[in-house]
Design a protein around this motif. Sequence first.
Motif, PDB file in Angstrom:
ATOM      1  N   GLY A 145      44.428  48.124  31.450  1.00 31.89           N
ATOM      2  CA  GLY A 145      43.613  48.743  30.685  1.00 31.89           C
ATOM      3  C   GLY A 145      41.940  47.812  30.651  1.00 31.89           C
ATOM      4  N   ARG A 146      41.102  48.511  30.430  1.00 32.13           N
ATOM      5  CA  ARG A 146      39.754  47.881  30.264  1.00 32.13           C
ATOM      6  C   ARG A 146      39.442  46.778  29.544  1.00 32.13           C
ATOM      7  NH1 ARG A 146      34.891  48.397  32.973  1.00 32.13           N
ATOM      8  NH2 ARG A 146      32.881  48.381  31.554  1.00 32.13           N
ATOM      9  N   MET A 147      38.961  45.800  29.923  1.00 32.26           N
ATOM     10  CA  MET A 147      39.167  44.512  29.102  1.00 32.26           C
ATOM     11  C   MET A 147      37.712  44.541  28.194  1.00 32.26           C
ATOM     12  SD  MET A 147      40.586  41.759  31.577  1.00 32.26           S
ATOM     13  CE  MET A 147      42.265  41.999  32.401  1.00 32.26           C
ATOM     14  N   VAL A 201      59.660  34.494  31.080  1.00 30.44           N
ATOM     15  CA  VAL A 201      58.937  35.656  30.717  1.00 30.44           C
ATOM     16  C   VAL A 201      57.363  35.410  31.574  1.00 30.44           C
ATOM     17  CG1 VAL A 201      59.880  36.134  28.315  1.00 30.44           C
ATOM     18  CG2 VAL A 201      57.910  34.651  28.532  1.00 30.44           C
ATOM     19  N   HIS A 202      57.122  36.485  31.801  1.00 30.13           N
ATOM     20  CA  HIS A 202      55.578  36.433  32.251  1.00 30.13           C
ATOM     21  C   HIS A 202      54.717  37.525  31.945  1.00 30.13           C
ATOM     22  CE1 HIS A 202      53.023  34.457  35.713  1.00 30.13           C
ATOM     23  NE2 HIS A 202      52.392  35.612  35.869  1.00 30.13           N
ATOM     24  N   LEU A 203      53.067  37.442  31.952  1.00 34.59           N
ATOM     25  CA  LEU A 203      52.496  38.675  31.448  1.00 34.59           C
ATOM     26  C   LEU A 203      51.734  38.860  32.742  1.00 34.59           C
ATOM     27  CD1 LEU A 203      51.251  40.762  29.680  1.00 34.59           C
ATOM     28  CD2 LEU A 203      49.935  38.605  28.561  1.00 34.59           C
ATOM     29  N   LEU A 204      51.569  40.098  33.248  1.00 31.39           N
ATOM     30  CA  LEU A 204      50.756  40.562  34.316  1.00 31.39           C
ATOM     31  C   LEU A 204      49.351  41.418  33.304  1.00 31.39           C
ATOM     32  CD1 LEU A 204      52.929  41.907  36.805  1.00 31.39           C
ATOM     33  CD2 LEU A 204      51.348  39.919  36.952  1.00 31.39           C
ATOM     34  N   MET A 205      48.056  40.713  33.611  1.00 31.69           N
ATOM     35  CA  MET A 205      46.965  41.631  32.764  1.00 31.69           C
ATOM     36  C   MET A 205      46.131  42.314  34.073  1.00 31.69           C
ATOM     37  SD  MET A 205      46.901  40.695  29.785  1.00 31.69           S
ATOM     38  CE  MET A 205      45.140  40.764  29.161  1.00 31.69           C
ATOM     39  N   VAL A 206      46.359  43.642  33.940  1.00 36.52           N
ATOM     40  CA  VAL A 206      45.906  44.389  35.014  1.00 36.52           C
ATOM     41  C   VAL A 206      44.460  45.255  34.569  1.00 36.52           C
ATOM     42  CG1 VAL A 206      46.294  46.498  36.692  1.00 36.52           C
ATOM     43  CG2 VAL A 206      48.057  45.008  35.807  1.00 36.52           C
ATOM     44  N   GLY A 207      43.281  44.829  35.252  1.00 39.00           N
ATOM     45  CA  GLY A 207      42.064  45.699  34.791  1.00 39.00           C
ATOM     46  C   GLY A 207      41.019  44.444  34.888  1.00 39.00           C
ATOM     47  N   ASP A 208      39.911  44.886  34.353  1.00 38.53           N
ATOM     48  CA  ASP A 208      38.703  44.178  34.501  1.00 38.53           C
ATOM     49  C   ASP A 208      37.775  44.703  33.510  1.00 38.53           C
ATOM     50  OD1 ASP A 208      36.910  42.170  34.959  1.00 38.53           O
ATOM     51  OD2 ASP A 208      37.038  42.641  37.351  1.00 38.53           O
ATOM     52  N   GLY A 209      36.863  43.903  33.212  1.00 43.45           N
ATOM     53  CA  GLY A 209      35.850  44.377  32.110  1.00 43.45           C
ATOM     54  C   GLY A 209      35.063  43.151  31.435  1.00 43.45           C
ATOM     55  N   PRO A 210      34.020  43.431  30.552  1.00 44.80           N
ATOM     56  CA  PRO A 210      33.257  42.402  30.001  1.00 44.80           C
ATOM     57  C   PRO A 210      33.918  41.240  29.332  1.00 44.80           C
ATOM     58  CG  PRO A 210      32.739  44.542  28.653  1.00 44.80           C
ATOM     59  CD  PRO A 210      33.888  44.780  30.090  1.00 44.80           C
ATOM     60  N   ARG A 216      36.635  39.761  30.171  1.00 47.46           N
ATOM     61  CA  ARG A 216      37.639  38.929  30.974  1.00 47.46           C
ATOM     62  C   ARG A 216      37.440  37.501  31.023  1.00 47.46           C
ATOM     63  NH1 ARG A 216      39.647  40.217  37.328  1.00 47.46           N
ATOM     64  NH2 ARG A 216      40.509  38.187  37.622  1.00 47.46           N
ATOM     65  N   ALA A 217      36.326  37.077  31.394  1.00 45.21           N
ATOM     66  CA  ALA A 217      35.932  35.619  31.387  1.00 45.21           C
ATOM     67  C   ALA A 217      36.511  34.889  30.020  1.00 45.21           C
ATOM     68  CB  ALA A 217      34.645  35.596  31.410  1.00 45.21           C
ATOM     69  N   PHE A 268      45.972  37.516  35.864  1.00 42.22           N
ATOM     70  CA  PHE A 268      45.080  38.359  36.150  1.00 42.22           C
ATOM     71  C   PHE A 268      44.895  39.068  37.400  1.00 42.22           C
ATOM     72  CE2 PHE A 268      43.870  36.048  32.508  1.00 42.22           C
ATOM     73  CZ  PHE A 268      43.336  36.973  31.255  1.00 42.22           C
ATOM     74  N   THR A 269      45.091  40.293  37.364  1.00 34.93           N
ATOM     75  CA  THR A 269      45.105  40.973  38.797  1.00 34.93           C
ATOM     76  C   THR A 269      43.693  41.301  38.966  1.00 34.93           C
ATOM     77  OG1 THR A 269      45.877  43.056  38.047  1.00 34.93           O
ATOM     78  CG2 THR A 269      47.565  41.642  38.474  1.00 34.93           C
ATOM     79  N   GLY A 270      42.923  41.672  38.109  1.00 36.43           N
ATOM     80  CA  GLY A 270      41.537  42.307  38.675  1.00 36.43           C
ATOM     81  C   GLY A 270      42.013  43.993  38.559  1.00 36.43           C
ATOM     82  N   MET A 271      40.910  44.657  39.077  1.00 33.66           N
ATOM     83  CA  MET A 271      40.948  46.016  39.318  1.00 33.66           C
ATOM     84  C   MET A 271      41.963  46.497  40.258  1.00 33.66           C
ATOM     85  SD  MET A 271      39.481  47.904  37.131  1.00 33.66           S
ATOM     86  CE  MET A 271      39.052  49.640  37.858  1.00 33.66           C
TER      87      MET A 271
END
Length: 378
Positions: free
Chosen positions: A196-198, A221-230, A232-233, A250-253
């Motif tokens: 999702g958009r961050m 356990v592991h968490l993948l954060m897929v997406g980008d947005g304002p 993110r930082a 964080f994978t980015g877009m």
Amino acid sequence: MPLRIAHVVNDLAATTDAIVRVNAHDRRRFQPYLISFDDSAINRAEFDLYPDVKTLCLGDSRGFGRLRRLAKYVREENVQLLHTYHGRSSFCARWVSRWLSVPNLFEDGGTHFGYGVASRMLLMSNVVLCDRILCPSQTVWNSYGAMERLLADVGRVRIIPYGISTEEMASLRVDRVTELARYEVDPSCVVFVHTGRMVPIKDQEFLIRFYAFIARQYRGVHLLMVGDGPSRAKLERLVCEQGLRARITFTGMLPRQGVYRLLKSSDVFIMTSRSEGLSVSLIEALACGLPAVLSDIPSFRETMKKDKGVVFIRRDAPIPEQAARVGREVVDAPTNRQRLGREALELTRSFYDGGRWMRDLEALYVDLIEEARERQGP
């Protein structure tokens, strides 16, 4: 000759579901266009945009220059309907629709419970100027205030939930080890994934704090954060503060196919939004057979029907207790996790079929174009 339908968005990064629509159109009946108000160029490979989709980018124009370019393009291409998505671009496109007598479908994909005066005024102007209002869920319509409902007129409102091709998802073959290796994730882990958009409304900050309790309780356990947005930082700083740099990636877009491959390589989908209309990210995850851990909000309750395939968490309850419950239900219990995944897939097939969704949407397009022809006369 195919009917010419233009989808108008603020920017593609915030409306990737529009790309799903333009790619899915039946080319025997429809020629799709994609128009972005803010982008100066479109990277087709980045968004998996099909080569036969015609595009227009207005990001290098300003003010009335955008309206003039949009009107010129619609007229020259003989576009027969504008399908708009966002408040700002919808508002501008609607004046072009009125000027050129082109029907306008306003898709209102988000809820408005927390809207201020300015946002309410923009919504009301969009509601008045469009020919039809398309909502993906009853929750979106329920978020309209009394004045907005009066201006909208329930007869002009259509509720058509998003859909996705479960056949396409089933045919996608993925090597979990290879996919996770791209992000240095141990395939023996229980992999949580969020797409999702961050942005603040998605509240990924709460998600990370919630996951932190699970990560402290379970090493695998592991968490993948897929997406980008304002946001993110800020989220990346929070991950460092929580000491989770090795446990969250964080994978980015990613292109849609890349998103689908990661979903099919994961074990649990997690989303803790404060508000949603109908989450496309959630529907995609369910279609991949992933059980969902979701915040307990009206939209998610509506989406999940009889609470199949889901573990709900309350934002107003203590996090440690809820994290422990999620751990018991989806980390400690692989059999229960698989059962929830089967329920999620069956839910998608029953309520969010992509073929039915596009047929309903395209039938609405035809109705609007025929009504416009009748108004214009012979």
